[in-house]
Design a protein around this motif. Structure first.
Motif, short mmCIF file in Angstrom:
data_model
loop_
_atom_site.label_atom_id
_atom_site.label_comp_id
_atom_site.label_asym_id
_atom_site.label_seq_id
_atom_site.Cartn_x
_atom_site.Cartn_y
_atom_site.Cartn_z
N SER A 46 0.76 -1.35 -0.07
CA SER A 46 0.45 -0.16 -0.21
C SER A 46 0.85 1.14 0.31
CB SER A 46 -1.24 -0.08 1.15
OG SER A 46 0.11 0.57 2.25
N GLU A 47 0.10 2.43 -0.57
CA GLU A 47 0.60 3.93 -0.49
C GLU A 47 1.42 3.98 1.64
OE1 GLU A 47 -2.40 6.23 -1.37
OE2 GLU A 47 -1.61 6.77 -2.96
N GLU A 48 0.88 3.93 2.36
CA GLU A 48 1.68 3.20 3.87
C GLU A 48 2.84 2.29 3.37
OE1 GLU A 48 1.53 3.97 7.83
OE2 GLU A 48 0.66 5.07 6.39
N ASP A 49 2.90 1.03 3.07
CA ASP A 49 3.88 0.49 3.26
C ASP A 49 5.01 1.85 2.87
OD1 ASP A 49 3.13 -1.42 3.87
OD2 ASP A 49 1.96 -2.74 3.16
N ARG A 51 5.34 4.78 2.19
CA ARG A 51 5.98 5.58 3.25
C ARG A 51 6.54 5.63 4.18
NH1 ARG A 51 4.40 7.30 7.99
NH2 ARG A 51 3.72 5.76 8.47
N ARG A 52 6.17 3.83 4.44
CA ARG A 52 6.97 3.16 6.15
C ARG A 52 8.52 3.35 5.30
NH1 ARG A 52 3.10 -1.04 6.92
NH2 ARG A 52 1.66 0.38 8.83
N GLY A 76 5.32 6.42 12.50
CA GLY A 76 6.06 7.57 12.28
C GLY A 76 6.13 8.98 12.17
#
Length: 286
Positions: A46-49, A51-52, A76
């Motif tokens: 995902s986009e969250e992955d 970002r991480r 975060g």
């Protein structure tokens, strides 16, 4: 499956500039990524992955251990301040003083500070490898004694080997690392292996003075992606050139260390690791 675009690992790798092998290592070893899975078992990120991963890279570049970088990336948070931490040069000076004084507590304290404050690749590239290079130059110039060289080898060797625990585990590509017969200088190879492990590779380490025919005999059992042979003496490669050629006909082989040259690699039909150990590990894993 949550909303938003989904990426396969190859696309995520291209977008974030991190090899698929290292992404898998960050997922399995540290739980950084949380992909969804299709009915067929395909992992989608995902986009969250994404970002991480960007945060992970930022924190590691700031000198944090991978475990601490993961914690911050998942939450975060920004990197904790390292204000007051010693610089690479200060730690290297403390380490040199400990070695010169044959003072193990002082040397170990410097190493404790180094590995506590900085991520492993930076600790290796900015302190350990330069220190070993300087120690070698001092030895060649008769500016240090056999006792000091042996003392440094035992202190540094013990710490580096402690970091290798479990480096053969996982599902990444496997590298077999060895020095040819007669070659006993292995610290550069150890550092290369530790750096390659940071990129998700599995390491089978055979170390100094290895009969290369034994590697050839074990290829069916080990199934390595590559074999790396390191020596500081060109003569060690020349003496083992026949065995290296046989090995190279069956698996990808690279030579490295001060004794490895482009002409020698070409003559033996093998690859060359011609740069610094940490940079070459990153290049191999890319």
């Amino acid at each position: 499956m949550t909303d938003g675009p989904r990426l396969r690992i190859g696309e995520l790798s291209r977008r974030v500039g991190v090899s698929p092998e290292l992404l898998r290592a960050w997922e399995t070893r540290y739980g950084l990524l949380r992909p969804d899975r299709t009915a067929g078992g395909l992992r989608l990120f995902s986009e969250e992955d994404e970002r991480r991963v960007y945060l992970m890279r930022k924190h590691i570049a700031a000198g944090l251990y991978a475990s601490e970088a993961t914690r911050l990336a998942r939450s975060g948070e920004e990197s904790a301040s390292r204000e007051g931490s010693a610089s690479f040069a200060e730690i290297q000076t403390s380490l040199a003083h400990g070695i010169d004084a044959l003072d193990e507590p002082m040397a170990q304290s410097a190493l404790d500070q180094l590995f506590r404050a900085f991520a492993l690749p930076y600790a290796l590239s900015e302190v350990i490898l330069p220190f070993l290079h300087q120690l070698g130059e001092r030895w060649a110039a008769a500016e240090t004694s056999i006792a000091h060289e042996h003392f440094a080898s035992n202190v540094l060797g013990g710490r580096l080997r402690a970091l290798t625990q479990g480096w053969g585990n996982g599902v990444g590509p496997r590298a077999v690392l060895a020095c040819p017969p007669g070659e006993r200088h292995e610290f550069g190879l150890l550092c290369f292996g530790l750096a390659l492990r940071e990129h998700g590779w599995r390491i089978t380490y055979l170390g100094a003075d290895t009969p290369l025919c034994e590697i050839t005999d074990a290829l069916g059992e080990l199934l390595p992606t590559m074999v790396v042979i390191s020596a500081i003496s060109q003569q060690r490669f020349l003496d083992a050139s026949e065995e290296i050629g046989v090995l190279g006909s069956r698996v990808r082989v690279c030579i490295g260390g001060a004794g490895a040259t482009p002409a020698l690699a070409q003559a033996m039909g093998v690859g060359l690791l011609g740069g610094d150990a940490i940079g070459e590990a990153a290049r191999i894993a890319a």
